[in-house]
Design an enzyme around this catalytic site. Structure first.
Site, mmCIF file in Angstrom:
data_model
loop_
_atom_site.group_PDB
_atom_site.id
_atom_site.type_symbol
_atom_site.label_atom_id
_atom_site.label_comp_id
_atom_site.label_asym_id
_atom_site.label_seq_id
_atom_site.Cartn_x
_atom_site.Cartn_y
_atom_site.Cartn_z
ATOM 1 N N GLU A 42 43.669 72.126 37.989
ATOM 2 C CA GLU A 42 42.574 72.274 38.698
ATOM 3 C C GLU A 42 41.469 72.051 37.534
ATOM 4 O OE1 GLU A 42 41.809 72.109 41.714
ATOM 5 O OE2 GLU A 42 43.827 72.394 42.472
ATOM 6 N N TYR A 125 35.001 77.934 41.584
ATOM 7 C CA TYR A 125 35.944 76.975 42.112
ATOM 8 C C TYR A 125 37.261 77.234 41.780
ATOM 9 C CZ TYR A 125 38.362 72.642 42.252
ATOM 10 O OH TYR A 125 39.508 72.055 42.436
ATOM 11 N N ASP A 143 35.311 72.314 46.369
ATOM 12 C CA ASP A 143 35.276 71.199 45.309
ATOM 13 C C ASP A 143 34.414 70.165 45.906
ATOM 14 O OD1 ASP A 143 36.993 69.897 46.989
ATOM 15 O OD2 ASP A 143 38.282 69.541 45.524
#
Ligand code: SF4
Length: 418
Positions: A42, A125, A143
């Site tokens: 991520e 996030y 996102d």
């Protein structure tokens, strides 16, 4: 009348989840429930496209397979493995957070959202992604892809906090596992509800989409309105100082904590001017005039800067520099910007360095070859460096267009501020 966003109901979620199971890309990090792998992937995905990120992810995980190996590694090696991904602050934070977690006795990233927020570089996030994908915790991921999908489903621009509220509500009433619903929303934005024209006919949420209902895919494509700030032109002059010690070529590097880009990276010393106004100068660059060989120029974009870069080579000492040998230089320069500088210098001085020559002879050979190179360049580009008042590093070059005295004047004026 506009339909309410509550159209994002259990039925919509079930369709979306089924679509995801059928259509999601075969990505190694999406198969994993390993919170460390999810965290690394991520972070990499935040500024990098999947195609560019995938090989880097595999290389990174091969070298640092778990939290311990990352925490034990030297930062320099971590930065080296980040090559090609850019935005090196992400790698620094990843490494710092791994050490923080290790120091708290953790073997892997925790799954608690609030606890995750306490580690370096982990924002809402990333925390939501780790907690929901690895731990199936009820936190909606927001996102860039999910923001776009939601804006179109709602058929309106909304600020991030409002979109987060809609994403949270959809997750809570979806009846789906958070790991599935979050990844499905991200994947939908990545391959169907794309930034250009969305492929609405293939979309499992077509019947729930207010933008499509209002004007089809053409209309949906206009949402959300792009807020990307225009990139800002920056004129950079890099001065590569080189010397030979014990038969090996060494380059002078400088710290760059206050530079306009690549902060905290080591770089070749440079000056930068924005719209003709001085903006930055590496502290170790001399103020006095120095002969420089112009190695060439290139364009480069980095964060908000659109850089026009000129590269100069100086065969001389530089006080205060960190001298790095030729065979180690690529381990100290991680950015593609510095890579371009190095490539240009190597090309321009190709043949000037002869590892079999003595130090003294090599110096003569280098100077001679660089002189010849410069003469060739002068003939090709009618290069001039007229005697004038002003900053020693100011260079006149018709290929770039204008006399660089604008930089000189501003630098001169602001000298007292440095
Ligand atoms: Fe996006 Fe089109 Fe699906 Fe709406 S219908 S969510 S615009 S792909």
């Amino acid at each position: 009348m506009e339909r309410p966003a509550s159209l994002l109901n259990q039925e919509a979620a079930a369709r979306l989840a089924a679509w995801y199971r059928e259509n999601s890309r075969d990505l190694p990090f999406r198969k994993s429930r390993n919170p460390y792998h999810i965290w690394v992937s991520e972070v990499m995905l935040q500024q990098t496209r999947v195609t560019a990120m995938l090989p880097a992810f595999e290389r990174f995980i091969e070298r640092f397979p778990d939290l311990q190996s990352l925490a034990e590694a030297e930062l320099n090696e971590v930065l080296g493995r980040w090559k090609g991904l850019g935005y090196y602050q992400r790698a620094r934070n990843l490494h710092k957070a791994a050490r923080q977690m290790r120091d708290e006795g953790l073997m892997e990233p925790p799954l608690e959202y609030d606890r995750l927020l306490g580690f370096a570089g982990i924002g809402r996030y990333t925390a939501a992604a780790i907690a929901s994908i690895a731990g199936d915790k009820m936190h909606a991921v927001l996102d860039g892809n999910v923001k776009r999908v939601l804006s179109r489903l709602l058929n309106r621009e909304e600020k991030e906090s409002v979109l987060q509220k809609h994403a949270d509500e959809f997750l809570v009433r979806s009846g789906q596992r958070p790991s599935i619903l979050n990844q499905a929303m991200m994947e939908l934005g990545a391959i169907v509800c794309v930034p250009g024209k969305p492929d609405c006919k293939a979309c499992p949420l077509l019947e729930h989409c207010l933008a499509f209902a209002a004007g089809g895919a053409e209309h949906a494509a206009g949402l959300p309105v792009s807020r990307r700030s225009a990139s800002i032109p920056l004129h950079v002059q890099v001065f590569v100082h080189r010397r030979v010690v014990d038969g090996q070529c060494q380059y002078a590097l400088a710290g760059n904590a206050d530079g306009p880009f690549l902060k905290e990276e080591l770089t070749f010393p440079y000056t930068a001017a924005e719209q003709g106004r001085y903006r930055y100068r590496s502290a170790i660059l001399p103020d006095t005039d120095r002969p420089s060989f112009r190695a060439g120029s290139f364009r480069h974009s980095i964060t908000k800067w659109r850089i026009q870069c000129e590269v100069f080579l100086r065969e001389e000492e530089l006080d205060g520099a960190l001298w790095v040998a030729e065979d180690a230089i690529e381990n100290r320069l991680h950015s593609s910007f510095s890579g371009k500088v190095l490539e240009l210098v190597r090309k321009a001085s190709d043949g000037a360095y002869d590892s079999t020559a003595t130090h003294q002879a090599r110096g003569v050979k280098q100077s001679r070859n660089l002189k010849t190179k410069q003469e060739e360049l002068d003939q090709k580009e009618q290069y001039h460096q007229p005697k004038r008042k002003g900053h020693p590093d100011a260079v006149y070059h018709p290929g770039i267009g204008k006399k660089r005295d604008h930089l000189t004047k501003d630098q001169g004026k602001k000298k007292g501020n440095r």
